[in-house]
Write an enzyme that holds these catalytic residues in place. Structure first.
Site, PDB file in Angstrom:
ATOM      1  N   TRP A 113       0.669   7.238  12.339  1.00  0.00           N
ATOM      2  CA  TRP A 113      -0.679   7.111  11.797  1.00  0.00           C
ATOM      3  C   TRP A 113      -1.202   5.714  12.027  1.00  0.00           C
ATOM      4  CZ3 TRP A 113      -3.477   4.411   8.044  1.00  0.00           C
ATOM      5  CH2 TRP A 113      -4.809   4.874   7.901  1.00  0.00           C
ATOM      6  N   HIS A 128     -15.509  -4.721   9.966  1.00  0.00           N
ATOM      7  CA  HIS A 128     -15.214  -3.380  10.475  1.00  0.00           C
ATOM      8  C   HIS A 128     -16.501  -2.584  10.666  1.00  0.00           C
ATOM      9  CE1 HIS A 128     -10.828  -2.851   8.928  1.00  0.00           C
ATOM     10  NE2 HIS A 128     -11.023  -4.044   9.413  1.00  0.00           N
ATOM     11  N   GLU A 133      -9.082 -11.125   9.457  1.00  0.00           N
ATOM     12  CA  GLU A 133      -9.752  -9.861   9.136  1.00  0.00           C
ATOM     13  C   GLU A 133     -10.391  -9.965   7.744  1.00  0.00           C
ATOM     14  OE1 GLU A 133      -7.103  -6.517   8.922  1.00  0.00           O
ATOM     15  OE2 GLU A 133      -8.722  -5.055   9.188  1.00  0.00           O
ATOM     16  N   GLU A 173       0.642  -6.270  11.599  1.00  0.00           N
ATOM     17  CA  GLU A 173       0.236  -6.138  10.195  1.00  0.00           C
ATOM     18  C   GLU A 173       1.319  -5.486   9.344  1.00  0.00           C
ATOM     19  OE1 GLU A 173      -3.376  -3.815  10.947  1.00  0.00           O
ATOM     20  OE2 GLU A 173      -2.541  -2.206   9.740  1.00  0.00           O
ATOM     21  N   ARG A 181     -14.892  -5.480  14.673  1.00  0.00           N
ATOM     22  CA  ARG A 181     -14.002  -4.410  15.136  1.00  0.00           C
ATOM     23  C   ARG A 181     -14.783  -3.109  15.149  1.00  0.00           C
ATOM     24  NH1 ARG A 181      -8.986  -1.650  11.866  1.00  0.00           N
ATOM     25  NH2 ARG A 181     -10.690  -0.300  11.230  1.00  0.00           N
ATOM     26  N   HIS A 227      -4.048   1.463  16.240  1.00  0.00           N
ATOM     27  CA  HIS A 227      -3.278   1.970  15.107  1.00  0.00           C
ATOM     28  C   HIS A 227      -2.016   2.730  15.513  1.00  0.00           C
ATOM     29  CE1 HIS A 227      -3.220   2.622  10.697  1.00  0.00           C
ATOM     30  NE2 HIS A 227      -3.952   1.541  10.755  1.00  0.00           N
ATOM     31  N   TYR A 231      -8.789   7.659  12.897  1.00  0.00           N
ATOM     32  CA  TYR A 231      -8.493   6.445  12.161  1.00  0.00           C
ATOM     33  C   TYR A 231      -9.733   5.539  12.108  1.00  0.00           C
ATOM     34  CZ  TYR A 231      -7.297   1.816  10.988  1.00  0.00           C
ATOM     35  OH  TYR A 231      -7.334   0.594  10.385  1.00  0.00           O
ATOM     36  N   ASP A 281      -6.276  -3.323   1.373  1.00  0.00           N
ATOM     37  CA  ASP A 281      -4.972  -3.113   0.738  1.00  0.00           C
ATOM     38  C   ASP A 281      -4.267  -4.437   0.432  1.00  0.00           C
ATOM     39  OD1 ASP A 281      -4.299  -3.706   3.340  1.00  0.00           O
ATOM     40  OD2 ASP A 281      -2.849  -2.083   3.562  1.00  0.00           O
ATOM     41  N   GLU A 326      -5.573  -3.944  19.189  1.00  0.00           N
ATOM     42  CA  GLU A 326      -4.623  -4.111  18.077  1.00  0.00           C
ATOM     43  C   GLU A 326      -3.626  -2.958  17.996  1.00  0.00           C
ATOM     44  OE1 GLU A 326      -6.710  -4.879  14.464  1.00  0.00           O
ATOM     45  OE2 GLU A 326      -5.139  -4.030  13.207  1.00  0.00           O
ATOM     46  N   ASP A 372      -8.830  -1.326  17.089  1.00  0.00           N
ATOM     47  CA  ASP A 372      -7.515  -1.049  16.523  1.00  0.00           C
ATOM     48  C   ASP A 372      -7.022   0.307  17.029  1.00  0.00           C
ATOM     49  OD1 ASP A 372      -5.239  -0.852  15.024  1.00  0.00           O
ATOM     50  OD2 ASP A 372      -6.205  -1.192  13.080  1.00  0.00           O
ATOM     51  N   HIS A 391      -3.954  -9.814   9.047  1.00  0.00           N
ATOM     52  CA  HIS A 391      -4.437  -8.575   8.446  1.00  0.00           C
ATOM     53  C   HIS A 391      -5.189  -8.940   7.167  1.00  0.00           C
ATOM     54  CE1 HIS A 391      -4.271  -4.353   7.381  1.00  0.00           C
ATOM     55  NE2 HIS A 391      -3.531  -4.562   6.308  1.00  0.00           N
ATOM     56  N   ASN A 450       0.812  -1.224   0.000  1.00  0.00           N
ATOM     57  CA  ASN A 450       0.000   0.000   0.000  1.00  0.00           C
ATOM     58  C   ASN A 450       0.847   1.276   0.000  1.00  0.00           C
ATOM     59  OD1 ASN A 450      -2.192   1.684   0.203  1.00  0.00           O
ATOM     60  ND2 ASN A 450      -3.018   0.751   2.074  1.00  0.00           N
ATOM     61  N   ARG A 510      -0.370 -10.765  13.608  1.00  0.00           N
ATOM     62  CA  ARG A 510      -1.177 -10.313  12.468  1.00  0.00           C
ATOM     63  C   ARG A 510      -0.406 -10.212  11.149  1.00  0.00           C
ATOM     64  NH1 ARG A 510      -5.543  -8.137  11.975  1.00  0.00           N
ATOM     65  NH2 ARG A 510      -4.936  -6.143  11.069  1.00  0.00           N
TER      66      ARG A 510
HETATM   67 MG   LIG Z   1      -4.798  -2.546  11.937  1.00  0.00          MG
END
Ligand SMILES: [Mg+2]
Length: 402
Positions: A402, A122, A339, A262, A147, A212, A159, A316, A236, A210, A312, A37, A283
């Site tokens: 991020w 999600h 996921e 991930e 999630r 993140h 996020y 992406d 996560e 998550d 994951h 990605n 993950r």
């Molecule tokens: Mg994640």
């Protein structure tokens, strides 16, 4: 069975995907996902310029030897570009071997350990009410694990949350979007989200969240403690994991299960995390962590320490990776959850696949190989378009994770 040709297909049916196709002298071909990605063309070049010329003429059956050849032979080991390229070759070769055996791939990986792979969806919302309505939506579709991410009061963008439409983290633009972040309002808000979720949906549903990479270790410890009453399936990526020791601190403070990995591309990214039992779920993915061959090694190490897999599976990763992941999920003893962030209709049309979803579980299907193909004519109609994940800054302008 000799490799006679190999080439890279870049397509963008709503988002960018890189696919490697390997063709043999017996007419059997295989495909592998090489999507990284935001850095897609780097992997495409790595494959086209440096890997494909070394593959021509090799025996397609020698999967392990070719893996070792590409890993040790590069001299420069590991890294997401290298490992995604190796993964694409590995996935395509497993596809070829399983097609040659006229078997679904999971049979070559030792057969199935379960009837299906439990997947999580999600549920995202601008506020708690909207997020919980999405939980309702997915629960009605049969999901056993969901999630949840919700907007935080006082933060413009968060996020996992988008203002209208389907959530797609990578945004088509020449440079990444810049988003603000503040930890304190988030830490105050997250427990309220899960308190409301348990109140509305009860306890017969796995809830995931998550973080993140947004927190420091001690902040992550505080979040884990504050979420304990709501019995999460996992928390996560609570903090970046370059320093694996950081998870020791989190672990000392909370029993909320931890999932991470991930962005990992090697067993060495998670060796200490696993061997010290600082995490509960690994993950790492087939596409970014060196393919089926390397992810099986990670899973085998994790199994010794009762760490389970939780690959994951965001948009992406192409359907090729999803198909391969489901064969892996069915065959490893220590599978946890997979996921599943559904692809759009254009992507599904470019990548016809045998995998199916029903009542909270996915199955890779019984087609020989990994069961995913690519429609090259259709793929050519969607040229590459630059797209990037956002970046985050604190309110004073400092770059954050991020
Ligand atoms: Mg994640």
């Amino acid at each position: 069975m000799r490799i006679t040709n190999a080439y890279v297909i870049v397509t963008s049916p709503g988002r960018n995907f890189v696919t490697l196709k390997i063709v043999t002298d017996e007419g059997v071909y295989g495909i592998g996902d090489a999507t990284l990605n935001g850095r897609e063309l780097a992997v495409a070049s790595y494959l086209t310029d440096h890997v494909i010329p070394c593959l021509i003429g090799r025996d397609a059956h020698q999967i392990e030897d070719i893996w070792q050849y590409l890993y040790k032979g590069a001299y420069w080991r590991r890294g997401p570009v290298t490992m995604s390229a190796i993964a694409a070759v590995d996935m395509a070769l497993w596809d070829i071997k399983a097609k040659a055996a006229n078997m679904p791939l999971y049979q070559l990986l030792g057969g199935k350990c379960r009837e299906g792979a439990m997947v999580y969806a999600h549920a995202n919302g601008r506020d708690i009410a909207e997020a919980l309505d999405r939980v309702d939506y997915y629960q009605e579709k049969g999901f056993k694990a969901i999630r949840i991410q919700a907007g935080v009061p006082g933060l413009d963008k968060v996020y996992g949350v988008v203002k209208g439409g389907v959530y797609e983290p990578a945004i088509r633009a020449a440079a990444p979007d810049e988003t603000p972040w503040a930890t304190e309002p988030y830490l105050d808000h997250a427990p309220k989200l899960f308190e409301a979720a348990r109140e509305r949906f009860g306890w017969d549903l796995h809830l995931l969240h998550d973080v993140h990479h947004r927190l420091t270790p001690i902040e992550a410890a505080r979040l884990g403690k504050s979420l304990e009453p709501y019995r999460l399936f996992w928390m996560e990526d609570p903090t970046p994991a370059e320093n694996q020791e950081a998870f020791h601190l989190i672990r000392q403070h909370t029993t909320t299960p931890i999932a991470v990995g991930e962005v990992f591309n090697s067993i060495h990214d998670c060796r200490e995390l696993i061997q010290n039992q600082w995490i509960d779920y690994i993950r790492a993915t087939i596409v970014h962590a060196g393919g089926i061959t390397h992810l099986r090694r990670i899973a085998a190490l994790a199994d010794l320490y009762q760490v389970r897999t939780g690959c994951h599976g965001a948009t992406d990763l192409s359907p090729v990776c999803m198909g391969a992941a489901l064969h892996f999920d069915l065959s490893v003893p220590n599978f946890g959850v997979q996921e599943y962030m559904m692809h759009n209709a254009e992507t599904d049309a470019v990548f016809p696949h045998a995998y199916t979803y029903a009542d909270g579980y996915m199955h890779p299907g019984e087609a020989p190989g990994h069961g995913v193909d690519i429609d090259e004519e259709l793929a050519a109609k969607y040229p590459y378009t630059p797209a990037y994940l956002p970046v985050a800054r604190l309110r004073d302008g400092s770059m954050w994770n991020w």
